[in-house]
Design a protein around this motif. Structure first.
Motif, PDB file in Angstrom:
ATOM      1  N   MET A 182       0.732  -1.844   0.400  1.00 57.09           N
ATOM      2  CA  MET A 182       0.026  -0.112   0.201  1.00 57.09           C
ATOM      3  C   MET A 182       1.047   0.987   0.116  1.00 57.09           C
ATOM      4  SD  MET A 182      -3.259   0.983   2.253  1.00 57.09           S
ATOM      5  CE  MET A 182      -2.692   0.998   4.335  1.00 57.09           C
ATOM      6  N   SER A 183       0.566   2.623  -1.152  1.00 59.31           N
ATOM      7  CA  SER A 183       1.460   3.514  -0.770  1.00 59.31           C
ATOM      8  C   SER A 183       0.571   4.349  -0.979  1.00 59.31           C
ATOM      9  CB  SER A 183       2.449   3.633  -2.279  1.00 59.31           C
ATOM     10  OG  SER A 183       2.747   5.104  -2.609  1.00 59.31           O
ATOM     11  N   THR A 184       0.470   5.245   0.559  1.00 60.20           N
ATOM     12  CA  THR A 184      -0.471   6.185   0.739  1.00 60.20           C
ATOM     13  C   THR A 184       0.313   7.468   0.669  1.00 60.20           C
ATOM     14  OG1 THR A 184       0.216   5.972   3.337  1.00 60.20           O
ATOM     15  CG2 THR A 184      -1.243   4.599   2.690  1.00 60.20           C
ATOM     16  N   ILE A 185      -0.674   8.799   0.255  1.00 64.19           N
ATOM     17  CA  ILE A 185       0.552  10.313   0.186  1.00 64.19           C
ATOM     18  C   ILE A 185      -0.946  10.554   1.055  1.00 64.19           C
ATOM     19  CG2 ILE A 185       1.192   9.704  -1.875  1.00 64.19           C
ATOM     20  CD1 ILE A 185      -0.791  10.625  -3.149  1.00 64.19           C
ATOM     21  N   ALA A 186       0.270  12.174   1.225  1.00 66.23           N
ATOM     22  CA  ALA A 186      -1.072  13.052   2.122  1.00 66.23           C
ATOM     23  C   ALA A 186      -2.199  13.406   0.542  1.00 66.23           C
ATOM     24  CB  ALA A 186      -0.227  14.176   2.437  1.00 66.23           C
ATOM     25  N   LEU A 187      -3.595  13.729   1.063  1.00 66.30           N
ATOM     26  CA  LEU A 187      -4.484  14.289   0.770  1.00 66.30           C
ATOM     27  C   LEU A 187      -4.323  15.488  -0.852  1.00 66.30           C
ATOM     28  CD1 LEU A 187      -7.544  13.664  -0.361  1.00 66.30           C
ATOM     29  CD2 LEU A 187      -7.834  14.893   1.662  1.00 66.30           C
TER      30      LEU A 187
END
Length: 109
Positions: free
Chosen positions: A1-6
């Motif tokens: 999973m690759s998360t980034i800030a909105l």
């Protein structure tokens, strides 16, 4: 999973009316709108503002603008005239929303 800030995918603007916060969230690119629609839910926004006493969130989808309008209830600690905090207007609360993490690899919808 690759998360980034909105904030990497959208920008936001906040306003207020009494004890109600109005947040506009607009995707930078139209192709990111479905991902935002799937992940920036009423439940997640309510959880994000729970520490401020939020009691409900309504999301209004604006697909033609690649945008959303969130109405957050009871989040301004009584509103500008009743709150003891420094941001009774809620203008800077859009930054709290823009810090929300989204999974950029998740399939939209």
């Amino acid at each position: 999973m690759s998360t980034i800030a909105l904030h990497r995918l959208a920008h936001a603007r906040a306003g207020d009316k009494g004890n109600r916060l109005n947040l506009a969230l607009v995707a930078h690119r139209a192709e990111d709108w479905p991902l935002l629609a799937a992940q920036v839910t009423e439940a997640r926004v309510l959880a994000l503002f729970a520490h401020r006493g939020a009691t409900a969130v309504r999301r209004h989808d604006l697909p033609g603008l690649q945008a959303f309008n969130f109405v957050v209830e009871d989040v301004l600690q009584g509103g500008v005239n009743g709150a003891l905090n420094l941001d009774g207007h809620g203008k800077t609360l859009s930054f709290l929303l823009l810090g929300l993490e989204v999974d950029q690899d998740a399939p939209p919808g």
